[in-house]
Write a protein that holds these residues in place. Sequence first.
Motif, PDB file in Angstrom:
ATOM      1  N   GLY A   1       0.796  -1.216   0.000  1.00 65.51           N
ATOM      2  CA  GLY A   1       0.000   0.000   0.000  1.00 65.51           C
ATOM      3  C   GLY A   1       0.826   1.262   0.000  1.00 65.51           C
ATOM      4  N   LEU A   2       2.070   1.175  -0.517  1.00 68.32           N
ATOM      5  CA  LEU A   2       2.935   2.351  -0.545  1.00 68.32           C
ATOM      6  C   LEU A   2       2.728   3.112  -1.851  1.00 68.32           C
ATOM      7  CD1 LEU A   2       6.243   0.765   0.770  1.00 68.32           C
ATOM      8  CD2 LEU A   2       4.594   2.098   2.073  1.00 68.32           C
ATOM      9  N   SER A   3       2.949   4.409  -1.816  1.00 66.73           N
ATOM     10  CA  SER A   3       2.831   5.204  -3.035  1.00 66.73           C
ATOM     11  C   SER A   3       3.997   4.887  -3.959  1.00 66.73           C
ATOM     12  CB  SER A   3       2.832   6.693  -2.679  1.00 66.73           C
ATOM     13  OG  SER A   3       4.035   7.030  -2.016  1.00 66.73           O
ATOM     14  N   PRO A   4       3.841   5.050  -5.282  1.00 68.61           N
ATOM     15  CA  PRO A   4       4.874   4.658  -6.243  1.00 68.61           C
ATOM     16  C   PRO A   4       6.201   5.363  -6.020  1.00 68.61           C
ATOM     17  CG  PRO A   4       2.783   5.061  -7.349  1.00 68.61           C
ATOM     18  CD  PRO A   4       2.614   5.525  -5.932  1.00 68.61           C
ATOM     19  N   GLU A   5       6.184   6.600  -5.501  1.00 67.62           N
ATOM     20  CA  GLU A   5       7.456   7.307  -5.371  1.00 67.62           C
ATOM     21  C   GLU A   5       8.292   6.836  -4.185  1.00 67.62           C
ATOM     22  OE1 GLU A   5       4.206   9.770  -3.426  1.00 67.62           O
ATOM     23  OE2 GLU A   5       4.524   8.708  -5.325  1.00 67.62           O
ATOM     24  N   LYS A   6       7.680   6.055  -3.271  1.00 69.11           N
ATOM     25  CA  LYS A   6       8.438   5.557  -2.118  1.00 69.11           C
ATOM     26  C   LYS A   6       9.186   4.294  -2.518  1.00 69.11           C
ATOM     27  CE  LYS A   6       5.820   7.366   1.794  1.00 69.11           C
ATOM     28  NZ  LYS A   6       5.103   7.007   3.032  1.00 69.11           N
ATOM     29  N   ARG A   7      10.500   4.349  -2.438  1.00 70.27           N
ATOM     30  CA  ARG A   7      11.314   3.204  -2.846  1.00 70.27           C
ATOM     31  C   ARG A   7      11.501   2.253  -1.675  1.00 70.27           C
ATOM     32  NH1 ARG A   7      16.855   1.783  -3.346  1.00 70.27           N
ATOM     33  NH2 ARG A   7      17.230   0.509  -5.183  1.00 70.27           N
ATOM     34  N   ARG A   8      11.270   0.965  -1.895  1.00 67.81           N
ATOM     35  CA  ARG A   8      11.461  -0.040  -0.829  1.00 67.81           C
ATOM     36  C   ARG A   8      12.691  -0.876  -1.165  1.00 67.81           C
ATOM     37  NH1 ARG A   8       9.518  -5.476   0.216  1.00 67.81           N
ATOM     38  NH2 ARG A   8       9.437  -5.814   2.458  1.00 67.81           N
ATOM     39  N   TYR A   9      13.669  -0.841  -0.281  1.00 60.86           N
ATOM     40  CA  TYR A   9      14.892  -1.602  -0.519  1.00 60.86           C
ATOM     41  C   TYR A   9      14.634  -3.087  -0.283  1.00 60.86           C
ATOM     42  CZ  TYR A   9      17.324   2.845  -0.518  1.00 60.86           C
ATOM     43  OH  TYR A   9      17.732   4.115  -0.819  1.00 60.86           O
ATOM     44  N   GLY A  10      15.421  -3.939  -0.896  1.00 58.72           N
ATOM     45  CA  GLY A  10      15.295  -5.372  -0.653  1.00 58.72           C
ATOM     46  C   GLY A  10      15.493  -6.168  -1.916  1.00 58.72           C
ATOM     47  N   HIS A  11      15.310  -5.560  -3.084  1.00 59.84           N
ATOM     48  CA  HIS A  11      15.568  -6.221  -4.353  1.00 59.84           C
ATOM     49  C   HIS A  11      16.855  -5.668  -4.939  1.00 59.84           C
ATOM     50  CE1 HIS A  11      11.721  -8.305  -4.604  1.00 59.84           C
ATOM     51  NE2 HIS A  11      11.180  -7.223  -4.109  1.00 59.84           N
ATOM     52  N   ALA A  12      17.532  -6.505  -5.727  1.00 62.34           N
ATOM     53  CA  ALA A  12      18.734  -6.055  -6.415  1.00 62.34           C
ATOM     54  C   ALA A  12      18.971  -6.992  -7.583  1.00 62.34           C
ATOM     55  CB  ALA A  12      19.935  -6.057  -5.479  1.00 62.34           C
ATOM     56  N   THR A  13      19.662  -6.472  -8.594  1.00 65.07           N
ATOM     57  CA  THR A  13      19.965  -7.287  -9.775  1.00 65.07           C
ATOM     58  C   THR A  13      21.080  -8.261  -9.437  1.00 65.07           C
ATOM     59  OG1 THR A  13      19.370  -5.410 -11.179  1.00 65.07           O
ATOM     60  CG2 THR A  13      20.619  -7.211 -12.199  1.00 65.07           C
ATOM     61  N   ARG A  14      20.807  -9.529  -9.674  1.00 64.27           N
ATOM     62  CA  ARG A  14      21.757 -10.578  -9.307  1.00 64.27           C
ATOM     63  C   ARG A  14      23.095 -10.385 -10.002  1.00 64.27           C
ATOM     64  NH1 ARG A  14      16.667 -14.542  -9.999  1.00 64.27           N
ATOM     65  NH2 ARG A  14      16.001 -14.562  -7.814  1.00 64.27           N
ATOM     66  N   GLY A  15      24.162 -10.685  -9.268  1.00 64.20           N
ATOM     67  CA  GLY A  15      25.501 -10.556  -9.818  1.00 64.20           C
ATOM     68  C   GLY A  15      26.119  -9.192  -9.644  1.00 64.20           C
ATOM     69  N   THR A  16      25.376  -8.241  -9.089  1.00 69.99           N
ATOM     70  CA  THR A  16      25.912  -6.892  -8.871  1.00 69.99           C
ATOM     71  C   THR A  16      26.394  -6.751  -7.433  1.00 69.99           C
ATOM     72  OG1 THR A  16      23.782  -5.973  -8.188  1.00 69.99           O
ATOM     73  CG2 THR A  16      24.277  -5.983 -10.552  1.00 69.99           C
ATOM     74  N   VAL A  17      27.121  -5.643  -7.196  1.00 62.79           N
ATOM     75  CA  VAL A  17      27.575  -5.364  -5.835  1.00 62.79           C
ATOM     76  C   VAL A  17      26.379  -5.189  -4.910  1.00 62.79           C
ATOM     77  CG1 VAL A  17      28.823  -3.722  -4.394  1.00 62.79           C
ATOM     78  CG2 VAL A  17      29.722  -4.322  -6.638  1.00 62.79           C
ATOM     79  N   LYS A  18      25.332  -4.533  -5.396  1.00 60.30           N
ATOM     80  CA  LYS A  18      24.162  -4.311  -4.538  1.00 60.30           C
ATOM     81  C   LYS A  18      23.488  -5.631  -4.168  1.00 60.30           C
ATOM     82  CE  LYS A  18      22.771   0.450  -5.410  1.00 60.30           C
ATOM     83  NZ  LYS A  18      22.840   0.778  -3.980  1.00 60.30           N
ATOM     84  N   TRP A  19      23.496  -6.583  -5.088  1.00 63.53           N
ATOM     85  CA  TRP A  19      22.903  -7.889  -4.761  1.00 63.53           C
ATOM     86  C   TRP A  19      23.727  -8.587  -3.682  1.00 63.53           C
ATOM     87  CZ3 TRP A  19      24.655 -13.025  -5.477  1.00 63.53           C
ATOM     88  CH2 TRP A  19      23.696 -13.996  -5.231  1.00 63.53           C
TER      89      TRP A  19
END
Length: 830
Positions: A125-143
Amino acid sequence: MTVLLSPPYPSAPYLPTPISTAPMTYPDFAARWRNSGGAERANYGLFLQDLCDLLGVPKPDPTTDQPAQDQYVLERAVTFQDGPKKSTGRIDLYKRGCFILETKQGTDSPDAQQRAEKSDRAELGLSPEKRRYGHATRGTVKWEQMMQAARQQALGYVRALPPEEPRPLFVLVVDVGYCIDVYSNFAGVGDSFVPFPDQARFRLPLAALADEGTRALLRQVWEAPRELDPSRRAARVTRELAGYLAGVSAQLERAGHAPEVVAQFLMRCLFTMFSEDVGLIPKTSFTGMLRTYSTPELREFLPDALRGLWATMDTGGFSPDLKARLRRFNGKLFHDATALPLTPDQMALLLKAAEADWTEVEPAIFGTLLERALDPRERHSLGAHYTPRRYVERLVLPTVLEPLRREWTAAQAASARRLDEGQPKDARQELVRFLTRLTSLRILDPACGSGNFLYVTLEHLKRLEGEVLAAINAFGQTGLLDLGGGTTVSPRQLLGLELNPRAAAIADVVLRIGYLQWHLRTHGITQLAEPLLDEYQNIRQQDAALRHDAPTPRLDAHGQPVTRWDGTTRPHPATGQPVPDETARTPVLDYPNPRPAEWPEADFIVGNPPFVGPARMRDALGDGYTEALRKAYKGRVPDSADLVMYWWYNAAAAVQRGPAERFGFITTNSLKQTFNRRVMQPFLEGDTPPLTLTFAIPDHPWVDAAEGAAVRIAMTVAERTPTVAAPGQLWNLKMESVAEGEDAAEVTFEEQQGQILSDLTIGAALDSAKPLKANEDLSNRGVMPFGTGFIIEPEVASSLGLGIVDGLEKYIRPYRNGKDLNLSRSEKRK
């Protein structure tokens, strides 16, 4: 008009659609989950239940409203305590005593990442502009950072579990539909869950589940996690090998060879056996050479062949016997190497040892067993219990690894912040800075024996280094790794002091074997610079308690040398049991100008000093040494203290003055008694004490390495008192049992947190309580009989004349104590 509409039910009773009970196959599992994406919370429960089906293990039970009853459930609730504040967390999948599992959901592309985050926002139920962390592209530093954050989240759940529940042995981090990261902690203390089985193989991609071996491993994580402890099997292999070497050693000594010569010969043999099994020399080459020279015609030439082989290993070059060009080993082990002639029986025992798999040797216990095997006075205890690796880890982890892992977590967090700020170079540099710290610190064991504690420390440092290098390499550059250049964790950082020259030599070999074993298992034969055995000279043969001038013999009144029994035993002619050999005498020496020993500077100090009580010190060490030791530490260590307290004092002083940061020691469990507490109290008491105990176990089973005897010990870890004090961890023994076929007890603990006092308790400092001046002269203790010898029954008093002889009542008086006052009426009548 009202019309009743019948429900559209068939006339026959309703039957639900049957659910297939056939076990899930890997192709079905992969097809179902390979392309999963979207919201993690929508997928993880289904994924884990399908995983249970694939592994053939029961699915989780329903969660109840009583978390203490939830032994195997999804969404197990735990309470986080942050001072007065409390919050609740939920473990994705929990099985008591086995594992904590945390899930995340990575994506395969930036577009998929955006879609997944949008799905999560809509679900919450969050608005589109609110970013929720927890996903990342596999194989990257962020992942990678996402997976590490999930690991830290799981470790937070471990810490939040109620103290009465057994600690899990595994932490699993799952990227749903992509991979499973496996971490283990068999020691049962601290946050040091390390990649299992090692940094190269801890991540199981989805495709790995097609292999039955991988599924069998995970099945054991679910059902029998302790069986996966590699040190258990390695311990059995190691004891068998030590037995072979003990047989060869005994026979060679009976043939008249000096024990030191025999020990050096066998250590060269065992290192060559290890070298062929790990590929440092051609596989089976040394074993084949032994077989060739075991024939009656060639046996007499074996010493010449061995000398030639070891001379080539020392310098590098072509070996005619092995028909191969060998690397340059160098190191003192092969300098001027001598070899001994062997009989057919000795050859047979040596061949048995060579045919074993030396890649499975456990260095953490090999040193102790080898020391017993090579020492005639200790060989009788070869079959006794050895100190298990997990016992050693219970001290090494809180002393050395836990503070370093906290630093590593902070470095990762700083790196993540730099990356979010768009500064990838600075983000990588945060990790490199910690790598530099890791590869430059020094660890000292001032009573290192055969090197067990140093080896366990080395292996855990190598595990941490592997994680650091993997994080650095995620930035697309190669992490630094150079065996001899000081940019990798190596034995040069491990310092040892040991009085026994045989044990010191064994410690050196143990560290070399352990280091090469770890490097080859993790990186293969690559990046091994020559010489393979650097002369680190970091295991120093030295008395770690006392310095003195040259000893002088003590003379009796007639000017003759005073002697004492040297501890050697012989078999009793009737019973066969070892008894003191009365002919084995050694001179009593005096030690002029005694003073405390000097230790090399180190960042961490850890070890297991000798267990000798004050009453046994003269017998064990001699009158002259005991008197010199007590004189050197007068005013600092009381004469009534155990020998181990001289090490405790020196380590505490080293941490107080720096640069040492923390120390941890094994002591006898009498540490908390008054005569030993006096050593600790000046360091631990006061408004701002110099040191703080950060971890302690007051009572734990152990094995005396010198005698192979079961003893009770305590563990203490101390550091300089921080500005903001953190609560200490006190682990009280809860349960102790020895499983069938096991050499050591399994123990469980209850944890307390708070300020650990010098009597190894948390709470009121009862040992330092003092009388209140306000109570002075308000009361007294009354009559205090010291024994019952003058207490008599009324009948005896009458027979002595009480009530008849005038004035006797002044000397025979009525006596009552608390027990009399508390008697019931019926008891008083009796």
